[in-house]
Motif scaffolding. Structure first.
Motif, PDB file in Angstrom:
ATOM      1  N   ARG A  61       0.784  -1.192  -0.093  1.00 47.83           N
ATOM      2  CA  ARG A  61      -0.027   0.166  -0.008  1.00 47.83           C
ATOM      3  C   ARG A  61       0.861   1.329  -0.052  1.00 47.83           C
ATOM      4  NH1 ARG A  61      -5.344  -0.512   1.625  1.00 47.83           N
ATOM      5  NH2 ARG A  61      -6.228  -2.749   2.065  1.00 47.83           N
ATOM      6  N   ARG A  62       2.013   1.187   0.597  1.00 44.93           N
ATOM      7  CA  ARG A  62       2.924   2.337   0.848  1.00 44.93           C
ATOM      8  C   ARG A  62       3.881   2.406  -0.484  1.00 44.93           C
ATOM      9  NH1 ARG A  62       4.313   0.980   6.153  1.00 44.93           N
ATOM     10  NH2 ARG A  62       6.343   0.545   5.299  1.00 44.93           N
ATOM     11  N   GLY A  63       3.953   1.246  -1.343  1.00 48.95           N
ATOM     12  CA  GLY A  63       4.763   1.329  -2.620  1.00 48.95           C
ATOM     13  C   GLY A  63       6.136   1.229  -2.127  1.00 48.95           C
ATOM     14  N   LYS A  64       6.490   0.426  -0.962  1.00 48.93           N
ATOM     15  CA  LYS A  64       7.855   0.441  -0.608  1.00 48.93           C
ATOM     16  C   LYS A  64       8.581  -0.680  -1.472  1.00 48.93           C
ATOM     17  CE  LYS A  64       9.490   0.145   3.368  1.00 48.93           C
ATOM     18  NZ  LYS A  64      10.169   1.386   3.774  1.00 48.93           N
ATOM     19  N   LYS A  65       9.862  -0.273  -1.646  1.00 52.94           N
ATOM     20  CA  LYS A  65      10.681  -1.259  -2.617  1.00 52.94           C
ATOM     21  C   LYS A  65      11.350  -2.219  -1.703  1.00 52.94           C
ATOM     22  CE  LYS A  65      11.279   2.351  -6.318  1.00 52.94           C
ATOM     23  NZ  LYS A  65      10.262   3.249  -5.770  1.00 52.94           N
ATOM     24  N   THR A  66      10.761  -3.338  -1.755  1.00 51.63           N
ATOM     25  CA  THR A  66      11.218  -4.550  -0.884  1.00 51.63           C
ATOM     26  C   THR A  66      11.739  -5.422  -1.943  1.00 51.63           C
ATOM     27  OG1 THR A  66       8.815  -5.549  -1.068  1.00 51.63           O
ATOM     28  CG2 THR A  66       9.584  -3.860   0.849  1.00 51.63           C
ATOM     29  N   TYR A  67      12.397  -6.496  -1.288  1.00 52.35           N
ATOM     30  CA  TYR A  67      12.947  -7.470  -2.007  1.00 52.35           C
ATOM     31  C   TYR A  67      12.170  -8.405  -2.959  1.00 52.35           C
ATOM     32  CZ  TYR A  67      16.955 -10.564  -3.595  1.00 52.35           C
ATOM     33  OH  TYR A  67      17.710 -11.239  -4.313  1.00 52.35           O
ATOM     34  N   PRO A  68      10.879  -8.775  -2.449  1.00 59.80           N
ATOM     35  CA  PRO A  68      10.237  -9.620  -3.230  1.00 59.80           C
ATOM     36  C   PRO A  68       9.477  -8.759  -4.605  1.00 59.80           C
ATOM     37  CG  PRO A  68       9.396  -9.695  -1.160  1.00 59.80           C
ATOM     38  CD  PRO A  68      10.447  -8.547  -1.264  1.00 59.80           C
ATOM     39  N   MET A  69       9.319  -7.273  -4.515  1.00 59.14           N
ATOM     40  CA  MET A  69       9.049  -6.675  -5.388  1.00 59.14           C
ATOM     41  C   MET A  69      10.109  -6.460  -6.493  1.00 59.14           C
ATOM     42  SD  MET A  69       5.872  -5.905  -4.637  1.00 59.14           S
ATOM     43  CE  MET A  69       5.400  -4.230  -5.622  1.00 59.14           C
ATOM     44  N   LEU A  70      11.348  -6.329  -6.126  1.00 64.33           N
ATOM     45  CA  LEU A  70      12.427  -6.181  -6.971  1.00 64.33           C
ATOM     46  C   LEU A  70      12.718  -7.304  -7.752  1.00 64.33           C
ATOM     47  CD1 LEU A  70      14.662  -3.703  -4.728  1.00 64.33           C
ATOM     48  CD2 LEU A  70      13.080  -3.094  -6.413  1.00 64.33           C
ATOM     49  N   ALA A  71      12.826  -8.438  -7.102  1.00 60.18           N
ATOM     50  CA  ALA A  71      13.013  -9.815  -7.595  1.00 60.18           C
ATOM     51  C   ALA A  71      11.909 -10.108  -8.754  1.00 60.18           C
ATOM     52  CB  ALA A  71      13.022 -10.773  -6.582  1.00 60.18           C
ATOM     53  N   ALA A  72      10.880  -9.858  -8.368  1.00 58.47           N
ATOM     54  CA  ALA A  72       9.640 -10.010  -9.426  1.00 58.47           C
ATOM     55  C   ALA A  72       9.788  -9.188 -10.851  1.00 58.47           C
ATOM     56  CB  ALA A  72       8.272  -9.637  -8.711  1.00 58.47           C
ATOM     57  N   LEU A  73      10.051  -7.915 -10.153  1.00 59.46           N
ATOM     58  CA  LEU A  73      10.224  -6.936 -11.853  1.00 59.46           C
ATOM     59  C   LEU A  73      11.395  -7.540 -12.532  1.00 59.46           C
ATOM     60  CD1 LEU A  73       9.437  -3.863 -10.094  1.00 59.46           C
ATOM     61  CD2 LEU A  73       8.092  -4.805 -11.949  1.00 59.46           C
ATOM     62  N   ALA A  74      12.449  -7.882 -11.919  1.00 59.72           N
ATOM     63  CA  ALA A  74      13.666  -8.478 -12.622  1.00 59.72           C
ATOM     64  C   ALA A  74      13.548  -9.408 -13.545  1.00 59.72           C
ATOM     65  CB  ALA A  74      14.689  -8.722 -11.608  1.00 59.72           C
ATOM     66  N   GLY A  75      12.383 -10.300 -13.353  1.00 57.88           N
ATOM     67  CA  GLY A  75      12.136 -11.580 -14.143  1.00 57.88           C
ATOM     68  C   GLY A  75      11.647 -11.124 -15.711  1.00 57.88           C
ATOM     69  N   GLY A  76      10.953  -9.880 -15.798  1.00 59.47           N
ATOM     70  CA  GLY A  76      10.581  -9.855 -17.030  1.00 59.47           C
ATOM     71  C   GLY A  76       9.303 -10.459 -17.720  1.00 59.47           C
ATOM     72  N   GLY A  77       8.896 -10.228 -19.033  1.00 57.89           N
ATOM     73  CA  GLY A  77       7.809 -10.926 -19.410  1.00 57.89           C
ATOM     74  C   GLY A  77       6.515 -10.184 -18.957  1.00 57.89           C
ATOM     75  N   ARG A  78       5.457 -10.759 -19.411  1.00 64.28           N
ATOM     76  CA  ARG A  78       3.888 -10.028 -19.484  1.00 64.28           C
ATOM     77  C   ARG A  78       3.633 -10.033 -18.137  1.00 64.28           C
ATOM     78  NH1 ARG A  78      -0.491 -11.323 -17.929  1.00 64.28           N
ATOM     79  NH2 ARG A  78      -0.030 -13.354 -17.166  1.00 64.28           N
ATOM     80  N   ALA A  79       3.797 -10.642 -17.173  1.00 63.59           N
ATOM     81  CA  ALA A  79       3.397 -10.336 -15.910  1.00 63.59           C
ATOM     82  C   ALA A  79       4.421  -9.475 -14.991  1.00 63.59           C
ATOM     83  CB  ALA A  79       3.445 -11.709 -15.021  1.00 63.59           C
ATOM     84  N   ALA A  80       5.303  -9.365 -15.419  1.00 70.32           N
ATOM     85  CA  ALA A  80       6.518  -8.132 -15.256  1.00 70.32           C
ATOM     86  C   ALA A  80       5.936  -6.971 -15.714  1.00 70.32           C
ATOM     87  CB  ALA A  80       7.844  -8.345 -15.139  1.00 70.32           C
ATOM     88  N   HIS A  81       5.447  -6.799 -16.708  1.00 75.04           N
ATOM     89  CA  HIS A  81       5.086  -5.554 -17.319  1.00 75.04           C
ATOM     90  C   HIS A  81       3.960  -5.146 -16.790  1.00 75.04           C
ATOM     91  CE1 HIS A  81       8.160  -6.432 -20.731  1.00 75.04           C
ATOM     92  NE2 HIS A  81       8.328  -5.273 -20.492  1.00 75.04           N
ATOM     93  N   GLU A  82       2.933  -5.984 -16.649  1.00 70.81           N
ATOM     94  CA  GLU A  82       1.638  -5.647 -15.893  1.00 70.81           C
ATOM     95  C   GLU A  82       1.647  -5.214 -14.468  1.00 70.81           C
ATOM     96  OE1 GLU A  82      -2.580  -7.965 -14.448  1.00 70.81           O
ATOM     97  OE2 GLU A  82      -1.238  -8.976 -15.627  1.00 70.81           O
ATOM     98  N   THR A  93       9.484 -16.658  -3.459  1.00 69.78           N
ATOM     99  CA  THR A  93      10.338 -17.530  -3.624  1.00 69.78           C
ATOM    100  C   THR A  93      11.774 -17.134  -3.592  1.00 69.78           C
ATOM    101  OG1 THR A  93       8.730 -19.069  -4.660  1.00 69.78           O
ATOM    102  CG2 THR A  93      11.247 -19.712  -4.902  1.00 69.78           C
ATOM    103  N   ALA A  94      12.117 -16.215  -4.248  1.00 72.03           N
ATOM    104  CA  ALA A  94      13.409 -15.455  -4.542  1.00 72.03           C
ATOM    105  C   ALA A  94      13.818 -14.886  -2.850  1.00 72.03           C
ATOM    106  CB  ALA A  94      13.701 -14.338  -5.543  1.00 72.03           C
ATOM    107  N   THR A  95      12.790 -14.185  -2.385  1.00 73.78           N
ATOM    108  CA  THR A  95      13.339 -13.802  -1.327  1.00 73.78           C
ATOM    109  C   THR A  95      13.611 -14.698  -0.079  1.00 73.78           C
ATOM    110  OG1 THR A  95      11.770 -11.685  -1.869  1.00 73.78           O
ATOM    111  CG2 THR A  95      12.553 -11.910   0.316  1.00 73.78           C
ATOM    112  N   ARG A  96      12.852 -15.876  -0.056  1.00 74.79           N
ATOM    113  CA  ARG A  96      12.943 -16.820   0.832  1.00 74.79           C
ATOM    114  C   ARG A  96      14.640 -17.377   0.665  1.00 74.79           C
ATOM    115  NH1 ARG A  96      10.670 -18.192   5.705  1.00 74.79           N
ATOM    116  NH2 ARG A  96      10.818 -19.984   6.171  1.00 74.79           N
ATOM    117  N   HIS A  97      14.934 -17.629  -0.765  1.00 76.04           N
ATOM    118  CA  HIS A  97      16.118 -17.887  -1.131  1.00 76.04           C
ATOM    119  C   HIS A  97      17.132 -17.048  -0.582  1.00 76.04           C
ATOM    120  CE1 HIS A  97      19.395 -19.712  -3.230  1.00 76.04           C
ATOM    121  NE2 HIS A  97      19.778 -18.715  -3.709  1.00 76.04           N
ATOM    122  N   GLU A  98      16.840 -15.773  -0.796  1.00 76.57           N
ATOM    123  CA  GLU A  98      17.865 -14.721  -0.244  1.00 76.57           C
ATOM    124  C   GLU A  98      18.096 -14.887   1.235  1.00 76.57           C
ATOM    125  OE1 GLU A  98      19.925 -10.727  -0.697  1.00 76.57           O
ATOM    126  OE2 GLU A  98      19.621 -12.370  -1.952  1.00 76.57           O
TER     127      GLU A  98
END
Length: 336
Positions: A243-264, A294-299
């Motif tokens: 809700r606050r739009g904080k840049k957290t690891y799950p968000m950054l990891a998700a965006l780094a993957g690319g593809g349709r869902a990342a663009h959405e 999953t990426a954040t859990r791995h981190e």
């Protein structure tokens, strides 16, 4: 943690009791000891006590009595509480441990003042520690305070940077922020125990490194709870970080993957906006679909493994190391 908390509690109560009555009342409320009327509050949460335990176990790990670390444990607990008071104001968080945050209960100005009082008392407590290691402990502590400020400054500036493209926050920049904001104080806690226990510099450095990596694991789990945590357990609203739009690891990891869902996902986040419940739930689902959780859990596991290796490479008391390892496991598995 309970054993360490019982060892530290009398000195912590004494330190808070030495504050001005008004700031002391706010500090007691922040620590979960009392309500806003100053009445003991059986329903208040005192927090996890991880940093106190780290300080005590840091001393025991180097062969000293855990009592030697009590001034360090009090100092890190006070400065941790100070940081929460100020963070809640900066982040606009209205709840802390299922109660109104101090700034909501008392006002912004009083909450800032209470935080300042806690910081001053933390340094005083450590400077007045008995024995010949107080000066070294204060130097270690002051380095950590500078790191905390640096980490918080990075975190606040991240809010004004784009989610993707030129100027976007990368994983390494995020790790740097998390190491300063969260890792530094955990590293300091165990290092202070070792310093006050008379350990050589090399051992102190090893323990501090382990604590810093544990702090990165701790922050990674915090990031998961900030999106998917149970509000009844975390004490914060559902999807609080989203809700606050904080840049957290799950968000950054998700965006780094690319593809349709990342663009959405990127389209939902830009321009920055306060997400309603439905939009936040959709974002959380996309982040999970893109592997952010999953990426954040791995981190978290990666940094936990580094911390454990650091302990194995040092010559430390076996029982204390076992108890530190139990704390490491708790950090990974916690739900609040």
């Amino acid at each position: 943690m309970e054993r360490c908390r019982e060892l530290v509690r009398p000195a912590l109560v004494e330190a808070v009791g030495s504050l001005h009555p008004w700031t002391g009342e706010m500090a007691a409320y922040a620590l979960g000891w009392s309500d806003t009327a100053g009445t003991p509050d059986s329903g208040g949460s005192e927090g996890k006590g991880v940093r106190q335990a780290f300080a005590v176990l840091g001393a025991e790990a180097v062969g000293a009595d855990g009592a030697e670390a009590v001034p360090g444990a009090v100092a890190v607990e006070l400065v941790h509480t100070f940081s929460l008071l100020h963070d809640d104001i900066m982040d606009g968080d209205a709840l802390r441990r299922q109660r109104p945050a101090v700034w909501k209960a008392y006002g912004t100005g009083p909450a800032v003042l209470a935080g300042d009082a806690l910081l001053a008392q933390a340094v005083t407590t450590l400077a007045e520690a008995p024995g010949r290691h107080a000066a070294s402990a204060v130097r270690c502590f002051c380095r950590t305070l500078n790191a905390l400020v640096s980490g918080q400054a990075q975190d606040l500036r991240f809010e004004h940077r784009p989610w993707y493209g030129p100027g976007a926050v990368g994983p390494e920049q995020y790790r740097s922020m998390a190491e300063h904001k969260t890792g530094a104080l955990l590293g300091c806690a165990v290092a202070l125990g070792a310093v006050l226990g008379g350990a050589p510099d090399r051992t102190v450095t090893t323990l501090e490194r382990a604590g810093r990596h544990l702090g990165l694991a701790f922050q990674a789990v915090d990031d998961i709870l900030g999106i998917w945590g149970d509000p009844a357990v975390t004490g914060k609203p559902v999807h609080a970080d989203l809700r606050r739009g904080k840049k957290t690891y799950p968000m950054l990891a998700a965006l780094a993957g690319g593809g349709r869902a990342a663009h959405e996902l990127a389209a939902l986040l830009d321009p920055p906006q306060l997400l309603d419940h439905e939009a936040a739930a959709h974002v959380a689902a996309l982040v999970e679909e893109l592997g952010g959780r999953t990426a954040t859990r791995h981190e978290a596991r990666r940094h936990l493994d580094i911390a454990r290796r650091a302990l194995r490479d040092a010559s430390l008391a076996h029982t204390a190391v076992q108890q530190l390892d139990m704390l490491f496991t708790y950090v990974l598995d916690r739900t609040r």
